[in-house]
Design an enzyme around this catalytic site. Structure first.
Site, PDB file in Angstrom:
ATOM      1  N   LYS A  29       0.866  -1.188   0.000  1.00  0.00           N
ATOM      2  CA  LYS A  29       0.000   0.000   0.000  1.00  0.00           C
ATOM      3  C   LYS A  29       0.898   1.232   0.000  1.00  0.00           C
ATOM      4  CE  LYS A  29      -1.710   2.881   2.878  1.00  0.00           C
ATOM      5  NZ  LYS A  29      -1.642   4.130   2.111  1.00  0.00           N
ATOM      6  N   SER A  82       5.128   7.794  10.163  1.00  0.00           N
ATOM      7  CA  SER A  82       5.321   8.625  11.354  1.00  0.00           C
ATOM      8  C   SER A  82       5.226   7.773  12.621  1.00  0.00           C
ATOM      9  CB  SER A  82       4.261   9.721  11.377  1.00  0.00           C
ATOM     10  OG  SER A  82       2.995   9.119  11.527  1.00  0.00           O
ATOM     11  N   CYS A 133      13.655  10.988   7.062  1.00  0.00           N
ATOM     12  CA  CYS A 133      13.848  10.530   8.444  1.00  0.00           C
ATOM     13  C   CYS A 133      15.316  10.584   8.827  1.00  0.00           C
ATOM     14  CB  CYS A 133      13.303   9.126   8.621  1.00  0.00           C
ATOM     15  SG  CYS A 133      14.274   7.905   7.745  1.00  0.00           S
TER      16      CYS A 133
HETATM   17  P1  NAD Z   1       2.163   8.590   8.009  1.00  0.00           P
HETATM   18  O1  NAD Z   1       2.350   7.838   9.278  1.00  0.00           O
HETATM   19  O2  NAD Z   1       1.196   9.687   7.977  1.00  0.00           O
HETATM   20  O3  NAD Z   1       1.702   7.576   6.832  1.00  0.00           O
HETATM   21  C1  NAD Z   1       2.423   6.403   6.550  1.00  0.00           C
HETATM   22  C2  NAD Z   1       1.457   5.373   5.958  1.00  0.00           C
HETATM   23  O4  NAD Z   1       0.486   5.015   6.939  1.00  0.00           O
HETATM   24  C3  NAD Z   1       0.690   5.886   4.755  1.00  0.00           C
HETATM   25  O5  NAD Z   1       0.634   4.861   3.793  1.00  0.00           O
HETATM   26  C4  NAD Z   1      -0.670   6.252   5.308  1.00  0.00           C
HETATM   27  O6  NAD Z   1      -1.702   6.081   4.372  1.00  0.00           O
HETATM   28  C5  NAD Z   1      -0.836   5.285   6.486  1.00  0.00           C
HETATM   29  N1  NAD Z   1      -1.544   5.858   7.629  1.00  0.00           N
HETATM   30  C6  NAD Z   1      -1.409   7.122   8.130  1.00  0.00           C
HETATM   31  N2  NAD Z   1      -2.182   7.273   9.219  1.00  0.00           N
HETATM   32  C7  NAD Z   1      -2.825   6.105   9.421  1.00  0.00           C
HETATM   33  C8  NAD Z   1      -3.752   5.639  10.395  1.00  0.00           C
HETATM   34  N3  NAD Z   1      -4.172   6.410  11.389  1.00  0.00           N
HETATM   35  N4  NAD Z   1      -4.206   4.377  10.288  1.00  0.00           N
HETATM   36  C9  NAD Z   1      -3.772   3.564   9.307  1.00  0.00           C
HETATM   37  N5  NAD Z   1      -2.887   3.956   8.355  1.00  0.00           N
HETATM   38  C10 NAD Z   1      -2.407   5.199   8.398  1.00  0.00           C
HETATM   39  O7  NAD Z   1       3.614   9.070   7.552  1.00  0.00           O
HETATM   40  P2  NAD Z   1       3.975  10.021   6.316  1.00  0.00           P
HETATM   41  O8  NAD Z   1       3.568  11.409   6.645  1.00  0.00           O
HETATM   42  O9  NAD Z   1       3.513   9.427   5.037  1.00  0.00           O
HETATM   43  O10 NAD Z   1       5.572   9.910   6.314  1.00  0.00           O
HETATM   44  C11 NAD Z   1       6.412  10.767   7.028  1.00  0.00           C
HETATM   45  C12 NAD Z   1       6.893  10.126   8.299  1.00  0.00           C
HETATM   46  O11 NAD Z   1       7.570   8.911   8.007  1.00  0.00           O
HETATM   47  C13 NAD Z   1       7.899  10.982   9.060  1.00  0.00           C
HETATM   48  O12 NAD Z   1       7.605  10.933  10.424  1.00  0.00           O
HETATM   49  C14 NAD Z   1       9.225  10.304   8.773  1.00  0.00           C
HETATM   50  O13 NAD Z   1      10.225  10.496   9.740  1.00  0.00           O
HETATM   51  C15 NAD Z   1       8.814   8.873   8.698  1.00  0.00           C
HETATM   52  N6  NAD Z   1       9.785   8.069   7.968  1.00  0.00           N
HETATM   53  C16 NAD Z   1      10.549   7.202   8.693  1.00  0.00           C
HETATM   54  C17 NAD Z   1      11.523   6.467   8.053  1.00  0.00           C
HETATM   55  C18 NAD Z   1      12.383   5.514   8.824  1.00  0.00           C
HETATM   56  O14 NAD Z   1      13.108   4.762   8.217  1.00  0.00           O
HETATM   57  N7  NAD Z   1      12.346   5.521  10.145  1.00  0.00           N
HETATM   58  C19 NAD Z   1      11.707   6.608   6.671  1.00  0.00           C
HETATM   59  C20 NAD Z   1      10.894   7.496   5.973  1.00  0.00           C
HETATM   60  C21 NAD Z   1       9.928   8.224   6.639  1.00  0.00           C
END
Ligand code: NAD
Length: 496
Positions: A181, A234, A290
């Site tokens: 997804k 996140s 990140c």
């Molecule tokens: P996000 O958590 O908003 O979304 C990530 C995924 O989860 C998406 O596919 C989204 O559709 C889904 N999602 C979001 N909220 C949800 C919920 N309540 N229930 C179910 N699914 C849900 O993250 P984002 O804004 O897309 O990405 C940015 C974040 O990712 C930043 O915090 C960044 O630091 C982190 N990140 C971490 C790494 C790592 O390796 N640690 C790498 C890249 C990004």
């Protein structure tokens, strides 16, 4: 030079289920190119039935795929690697068009994604177990690794091409089937990869893509036939949704979360090389990484060193060229969307309210090259006199903002970094091996940079994280991904 856009005519993104491109019955949303602020595609928010159909297809494909030899599975990945190389420039431009990052950043992302496919091609060796003859007289013992079935892979918006490839190639190489997804904000890169997966000859059902949001994620989490989840996003989603529900459902889980990375500058650092590294660290990918630098900690009580270092940082930052990522002369693209820009501006305002000194104001310095609306653009911002209790000193901003602090000595700098809730990728810049070793030894982050600003582990090393940056045990990439996607079975045998 401005490069041609690969996505034309506002296509409707479809799901890829059981080797077929299927139109979703879900609600349709816009995919927006943030540089031009125009709609470039439509994406469905797929329904519960659609995620269930994908899991069903993956489950049905598993018995045959599992019996396909590791060498034959690797051949599919070799073909995928060749196709990705052939389409290297096209898939890189798709990333820029849907996400906004510069074309060089996209090319780097493509390369890092392909490297994971390359490493997974080594599955016949990577998947080997081990054995010992005569654990007792005439009795031998050995360990074999077996695939488990269907895995869900969920990606964030900031690396639309690469991040699902931290997991998917290892999952299928080891004989599992996947449902991916992508973030619904940036679904086009995974659509392109699925087209190439299809061309590479993977059997139907082995690699599926279902677009959408929470319904799809919850459908994966609740589905009894999904054995595990590899998630990147996140911290609130990683911790409160993914890790929690996987625990309740008894699923394996990799849940990578957010970050607040500290870049520690010792007075003996090579100033020129360090400042160049800091530019890509803090402002690369418009700070939406990140692994981005977030807090810059300058060590020592020498005000002269601090002032000259900061003057050079501000002077170099001010020269960053902002614009559309498909313009090859541009060094920093827009933020992914208007809401993300507003969120970063909110952090800038909070920094001012909490008493930090705004040295470079990205709200005012938005000089965009070319004729683009400034809707999603924001200039690089630098705050001095930041403290750990300020929001800009403690929370993940995910934008081009540098928060500068001072520490008396290395001990204090390490304590500052370790006091933060996140632990993704801290770095030290120094000429001293002793200091570097001390930093590496004591700092609580999954990756550590020594004179490196973006500590991105290669595909044959795990993508680690500590504290609120990671939930789970095994990590994505390399050997650890192979372990995650397989079960260890121990056989003890005696023959009469
Ligand atoms: P996000 O958590 O908003 O979304 C990530 C995924 O989860 C998406 O596919 C989204 O559709 C889904 N999602 C979001 N909220 C949800 C919920 N309540 N229930 C179910 N699914 C849900 O993250 P984002 O804004 O897309 O990405 C940015 C974040 O990712 C930043 O915090 C960044 O630091 C982190 N990140 C971490 C790494 C790592 O390796 N640690 C790498 C890249 C990004």
């Amino acid at each position: 030079m401005i490069l041609e856009e690969p996505i034309k005519g506002v296509p409707l993104v479809k799901n890829f289920i059981d080797g077929e491109w299927v139109e979703s019955k879900g609600e349709i949303r816009d995919v927006v190119n943030p540089a031009k602020y125009e709609v470039i595609a439509k994406v469905p928010i797929s329904t519960k039935d659609e995620i269930e159909a994908a899991v069903e297809a993956a489950k049905a494909a598993f018995p045959d795929w599992r019996r396909t030899t590791p060498l034959a599975r690797a051949r599919c990945l070799f073909r995928l690697k060749e196709l990705l190389e052939e389409h290297f420039e096209e898939v890189s431009r798709v990333q820029t068009q849907e996400h906004g990052k510069t074309i060089d950043e996209s090319r780097g992302e493509t390369r890092r994604g392909i490297e994971n496919v390359e490493v997974a091609c080594g599955v016949p060796t990577l998947m080997m177990g081990y054995n010992l003859e005569d654990i007792a007289t005439g009795i031998d013992e050995y360990l074999i690794r077996q695939p488990l079935g269907v895995f869900g892979i969920i990606g964030p918006f900031n690396f639309p091409f690469m991040i699902p490839l931290w997991s998917a190639p290892y999952a299928v190489a080891t004989g599992n089937c996947v449902v991916i997804k992508p973030s619904s904000e940036v679904p086009l890169s995974q659509m392109k990869i699925a087209e190439l997966v299809d061309e590479a000859g993977f059997p139907p059902g082995v690699w599926n893509v279902v677009n959408g949001g929470r319904t799809v994620v919850n459908g994966m989490l609740d589905h009894p036939d999904i054995q595990g989840i590899a998630f990147v996003g996140s911290t609130p989603t990683a911790r409160d949704v993914i890790y929690k529900r996987c625990g309740e459902m008894g699923k394996r889980v990799i849940a990578q979360g957010g970050a607040k990375n500290f870049m520690v500058i010792m007075p003996d650092a090579n100033v020129r090389a360090t400042i160049l590294a800091l530019m890509t660290s803090f402002f690369g990918n418009t700070g939406q990484r990140c692994l981005s630098g977030a807090n810059l900690v300058i060590v020592g009580e020498d005000d002269g060193f601090y002032k000259s270092f900061m003057d050079a940082v501000v002077a170099t930052t001010s020269k960053i060229v902002i614009g559309c990522g498909l313009d090859e002369s541009v060094q920093m693209g827009p933020l992914r969307d208007k809401e993300k820009k507003e969120k970063v501006i909110g952090y800038i305002e909070s920094g001012l309210q909490q008493g930090a000194k705004l040295r470079l104001d990205g709200r005012k310095n938005i000089k965009v090259v070319g004729d683009y609306p400034d809707t999603c653009f924001l200039g690089p911002t630098i705050f001095e006199d930041v403290t750990l209790d300020m929001k800009i000193g403690s929370e993940e901003i995910f934008g081009p903002v540098m928060s500068v602090m001072r520490a008396k000595n290395l001990d204090e700098a390490i304590e500052m970094a370790n006091s933060n809730l996140f632990g993704n990728a801290h770095a030290v810049f120094t000429a001293s091996g002793k200091i570097a070793r001390e930093f590496q030894y004591r700092v609580t982050s999954g990756s550590v940079g020594i004179n490196i600003g973006i500590v991105a582990p290669m595909a044959f090393f795990p993508f680690s994280g500590m504290k609120q940056s990671f939930f789970g045990i095994l990590h994505t990439q390399g050997q650890e991904a192979v372990r995650f996607f397989t079960e260890s079975k121990v056989v003890i045998q005696r023959w009469f």
